[in-house]
Design a protein around this motif. Structure first.
Motif, short mmCIF file in Angstrom:
data_model
loop_
_atom_site.label_atom_id
_atom_site.label_comp_id
_atom_site.label_asym_id
_atom_site.label_seq_id
_atom_site.Cartn_x
_atom_site.Cartn_y
_atom_site.Cartn_z
N LEU A 293 0.80 -1.21 -0.03
CA LEU A 293 -0.16 0.04 -0.11
C LEU A 293 1.05 1.14 -0.04
O LEU A 293 0.39 2.31 -0.34
CB LEU A 293 -1.02 -0.19 1.29
N GLY A 294 2.02 1.06 0.15
CA GLY A 294 3.03 2.21 0.12
C GLY A 294 3.29 2.88 1.50
O GLY A 294 3.53 3.94 1.42
N ILE A 295 2.77 2.28 2.60
CA ILE A 295 2.80 2.72 3.83
C ILE A 295 3.84 1.94 4.63
O ILE A 295 3.84 1.95 5.96
CB ILE A 295 1.62 3.03 4.64
N GLY A 296 4.64 1.06 4.22
CA GLY A 296 5.58 0.18 4.87
C GLY A 296 6.81 0.39 4.44
O GLY A 296 7.19 1.79 4.86
N ILE A 297 7.74 -0.29 3.89
CA ILE A 297 9.01 -0.02 3.61
C ILE A 297 9.03 0.94 2.58
O ILE A 297 8.63 0.60 1.41
CB ILE A 297 9.87 -1.38 3.38
N PRO A 298 9.69 2.26 2.63
CA PRO A 298 9.75 3.06 1.65
C PRO A 298 10.62 2.79 0.44
O PRO A 298 11.74 1.92 0.81
CB PRO A 298 10.22 4.48 2.24
N PRO A 299 10.57 3.06 -0.56
CA PRO A 299 11.43 2.88 -1.99
C PRO A 299 12.91 3.63 -1.62
O PRO A 299 12.75 4.45 -0.93
CB PRO A 299 10.74 3.48 -3.08
N PRO A 300 13.83 3.04 -2.18
CA PRO A 300 14.18 1.98 -3.33
C PRO A 300 14.27 0.66 -2.57
O PRO A 300 14.50 -0.46 -3.10
CB PRO A 300 15.23 2.42 -3.95
N ASP A 301 14.14 0.57 -1.12
CA ASP A 301 14.56 -0.81 -0.39
C ASP A 301 13.57 -2.00 -0.94
O ASP A 301 12.29 -1.81 -0.92
CB ASP A 301 14.44 -0.65 1.06
N PRO A 302 13.96 -3.16 -1.04
CA PRO A 302 13.05 -4.08 -1.55
C PRO A 302 12.08 -4.78 -0.78
O PRO A 302 12.86 -5.27 0.33
CB PRO A 302 13.96 -4.94 -2.65
N SER A 303 10.78 -4.53 -0.60
CA SER A 303 10.16 -5.77 0.21
C SER A 303 9.21 -6.14 -0.88
O SER A 303 8.80 -5.64 -1.90
CB SER A 303 9.21 -4.52 0.92
N TRP A 304 9.12 -7.55 -0.55
CA TRP A 304 8.07 -8.40 -1.54
C TRP A 304 6.80 -7.60 -1.71
O TRP A 304 6.39 -7.73 -2.76
CB TRP A 304 7.85 -9.65 -1.01
N GLY A 305 6.07 -6.87 -0.71
CA GLY A 305 4.86 -6.21 -0.96
C GLY A 305 5.02 -5.11 -1.81
O GLY A 305 4.23 -5.02 -2.84
N SER A 306 6.05 -4.31 -1.83
CA SER A 306 6.12 -3.17 -2.66
C SER A 306 6.65 -3.80 -4.07
O SER A 306 6.44 -2.94 -5.00
CB SER A 306 7.35 -2.13 -2.05
N MET A 307 7.31 -4.82 -4.06
CA MET A 307 7.45 -5.33 -5.60
C MET A 307 6.24 -5.73 -6.30
O MET A 307 6.34 -5.55 -7.61
CB MET A 307 8.54 -6.70 -5.39
N VAL A 308 5.39 -6.18 -5.41
CA VAL A 308 4.10 -6.49 -6.23
C VAL A 308 3.40 -5.45 -6.70
O VAL A 308 2.95 -5.17 -7.84
CB VAL A 308 3.03 -7.35 -5.19
N ALA A 309 3.62 -4.23 -5.88
CA ALA A 309 2.88 -2.87 -6.31
C ALA A 309 3.76 -2.47 -7.41
O ALA A 309 3.04 -1.61 -8.38
CB ALA A 309 3.05 -2.06 -5.00
N ASP A 310 5.06 -2.44 -7.48
CA ASP A 310 5.44 -1.89 -8.55
C ASP A 310 5.15 -2.64 -9.98
O ASP A 310 5.05 -1.83 -10.95
CB ASP A 310 7.10 -2.56 -8.52
N GLY A 311 4.71 -3.78 -10.05
CA GLY A 311 4.08 -4.15 -11.13
C GLY A 311 2.60 -4.23 -11.56
O GLY A 311 2.29 -4.71 -12.48
N ARG A 312 2.00 -3.40 -10.70
CA ARG A 312 0.67 -3.19 -10.86
C ARG A 312 0.23 -2.47 -12.11
O ARG A 312 -0.64 -2.79 -12.84
CB ARG A 312 0.17 -2.49 -9.49
N GLY A 313 1.20 -1.36 -12.31
CA GLY A 313 0.69 -0.78 -13.87
C GLY A 313 1.29 -1.40 -14.90
O GLY A 313 0.98 -1.00 -16.06
#
Lengths: 300, 307
Positions: free
Chosen positions: A239-259
């Protein structure tokens, strides 16, 4: 006919007849596979810098959205392909293990400590202390953690410790509830009465006599929380309220591919599979441990 | 009973005040609240105005009193981003969220009941194992990921459903399905284990001895009692709904409260986040209050023991 036999009969019958061969293999599988996955996860997290083929945050704009090696157009250089900034997905996934594991372990340590302390206090002291603590526990269990996480993210800013804090503030409640129940059971036992006769203080009884006896259920719940916390961290990072970029978290990696789901399916797909695998392993291992150590806790 | 309700009511109000205090403290925990409350483009003049308007030049106690009075009157302030009253924005977003959550809740409730009961009555059958499998998988697979995968499959590859946004019936399929997924595994497990417990009990055996038909035993005797225990976990279901709404609305671009609050979070639009937090707090605590009362109503032991 419906099977309405009391539970105990069924269990006895199983014991007498023994499990069938395939059932025994299945049971072994649900132990060994999760354990292997969890061990691999820990090793990956520890040795991430040696295992990762590339720098996880290095942007390479010329190599954006390269497909994984086993798909047409993919190269062996990037086994799982690259994301929309040309970063290596495999390396990011490897480093992501560090984040998942460190967040969940920190949260579990903090919540188990607080929850156990409050649970023992509530169970042993009773009276108003107990009434207040348990009401507090009820409210904490009912309050949606996501809302709190958003509130914290806005007020103190997103980051590693914001995530740990957000998950910890409410996470202690299940421990408190369980440990209170266990303490209530122990409070009236003979050895606690004996200690009290000998003049032990409340502190001493709680620390030396009750605490060692709640360690088993505590370990079980802590193990069962691993999967849950990994999932929670992934959801917050997604959701973008966890580990801020650019650090890789599995959750934000899923979000990266959403678009990019219409042109680069691999960006979101792999980290999601990883999360599911690890969480599943954690849950299976927790269940196994519970059945081994304390089948009474089936309800959890 | 009146006494019980009264005590619970007071406790709920105290908890709400607790949440309000938490918010009040959090705004100030990060230093000067004006940094949170102003927008990036405010001029020094505007900042000063805002400061006076919010009473930040007054003492902490005075500030707290003003803050609480505003809340009681339903005045959540103005959105820093949209420059509109937060209450109006909430009024627009909440119906949209309900259009999503209510069908999802009803669907998952019905499916969970049907599958949970059938799984419990046919223990260790193929169906039971299937239900257990789905429940286990549902607790491990991240919902946000599954929603993206579903979108990829149905909208991008097969092109049979719209990708996002609000519109005709087809627009509801994926979001409602995703929301239902957040609720289904937990509910199913609760119904199943509740049924298993009840089916073990003496009065079911008695009903069987009396020679009642299976249908009456399962649905009238067992099911009604099996549903009492899951009542207490309504809080968990509410948390699932909130989580589901935030994630689903953001994936499918649905103009509801979940998207409102997350966008406000990104923009650090504190008045909106604070109002949404309070609204969700009111809903969750209100729900728990209702459940507690319902629970005390069906189970007299609780009424007497706790009051």
């Amino acid at each position: 006919m419906l099977s309405t036999m009391p539970n105990i009969d069924t269990k006895l019958k199983l014991k007498i007849s023994g499990l069938t061969r395939s059932a025994r293999i299945m049971r072994a599988m649900t132990f060994y596979i999760p354990v292997i996955i969890l061990v691999l996860l820990v090793l990956t997290a520890i040795f991430a810098p040696w295992l990762a083929p590339h720098d996880p945050i290095k942007v390479s704009l010329l190599e954006r959205r390269l497909p994984p090696a086993f798909v047409e157009g993919g190269s062996m250089k990037y086994l799982l392909g690259t994301d929309s900034l040309g970063r290596d997905i495999l390396s990011r996934a490897i480093y992501g293990a560090r984040i998942s594991l460190s967040v969940s372990l920190l949260v579990i340590a903090a919540t188990a400590f607080v929850g156990t302390a409050l649970g023992i206090a509530a169970g042993y002291l009773g009276g108003r202390t107990e009434a207040f603590l348990m009401r507090f526990t009820d409210i904490s269990m009912a309050f949606p953690g996501l809302v709190l996480a958003m509130l914290l993210s806005v007020s103190i800013g997103p980051g590693f410790f914001t995530v740990v804090l957000a998950l910890s503030i409410l996470g202690w409640a299940p421990y408190a509830r369980l440990i209170r129940g266990e303490t209530l059971r122990l409070r009236n036992s003979d050895f606690v009465a004996q200690a009290r006769i000998n003049g032990a203080s409340a502190w001493r009884i709680m620390l030396i006599h009750i605490f060692p006896n709640v360690i088993n259920p505590l370990i079980i719940v802590m193990t069962m929380a691993v999967g849950f916390m990994i999932l929670a961290e992934a959801a917050l990072s997604y959701l973008g309220i966890g580990i801020p970029p650019p650090d890789p978290s599995w959750g934000s990696m899923v979000a990266d591919g959403r678009g990019d789901i219409d042109r680069a399916w691999w960006i979101s797909t792999f980290p999601g599979i990883l999360i599911a695998l690890v969480v599943l392993s954690g849950n299976f291992f927790g269940d196994w441990l519970r059945d081994k150590m304390d089948p009474r806790l089936r309800q959890l | 009973m009146t006494r019980f309700i009264l005590i619970r009511l007071v406790q709920t109000v105290i908890a709400l005040i607790g949440i309000a205090v938490l918010i009040f403290v959090l705004v100030r925990a990060s230093g000067n609240p004006i940094d949170l409350l102003r927008s990036a483009t405010s001029t020094p003049e505007e900042i000063e105005n805002l400061q006076r308007q919010l009473g930040l030049d007054k003492s902490n106690w005075e500030q707290f009193r003003i803050f609480m009075f505003g809340l009681v009157q339903g005045d959540f302030g103005e959105s820093l981003l949209k420059r509109r009253p937060v209450s109006t924005m909430l009024g627009e977003a909440i119906p949209n969220s309900l259009k999503l959550t209510v069908p999802a809740f009803v669907i998952s409730m019905l499916v969970a009941t049907a599958l949970g009961v059938f799984a419990a009555t046919r223990r260790d059958s193929f169906l039971d194992n299937g239900v257990k499998f789905v429940a286990i998988l549902g607790q491990a697979v991240p919902g946000f990921w599954l929603a993206i995968m579903a979108m990829m499959l149905f909208s991008v590859i097969w092109g049979i459903l719209p990708t996002a946004g609000m519109g005709g019936p087809a627009h509801y399929v994926l979001p409602v399905g995703t929301m239902a997924f957040f609720l289904l595994p937990g509910m199913m497990r609760l119904v199943r284990s509740g049924m298993l417990d009840v089916l073990d009990s003496e009065y079911i055996k008695l009903a069987r001895i009396k020679g009642l038909s299976e249908r009456i035993i399962v649905w009238k005797h067992a099911f009604r009692n099996a549903m009492i225990a899951p009542l207490t976990t309504a809080g968990m279901i509410m948390a699932g709904l909130v989580m589901g709404a935030v994630i689903t609305e953001n994936i499918f671009n649905w103009p509801g409260m979940g998207r409102l609050v997350l966008e406000a979070t990104y923009a650090r639009d504190f008045p909106v986040v604070q109002a949404c937090t309070l609204m969700i707090g009111v809903m969750v605590l209100g729900m728990n209050l209702l459940v507690d009362i319902a629970y005390a109503y069906v189970d007299p032991q609780i009424r007497y023991q706790k009051s």
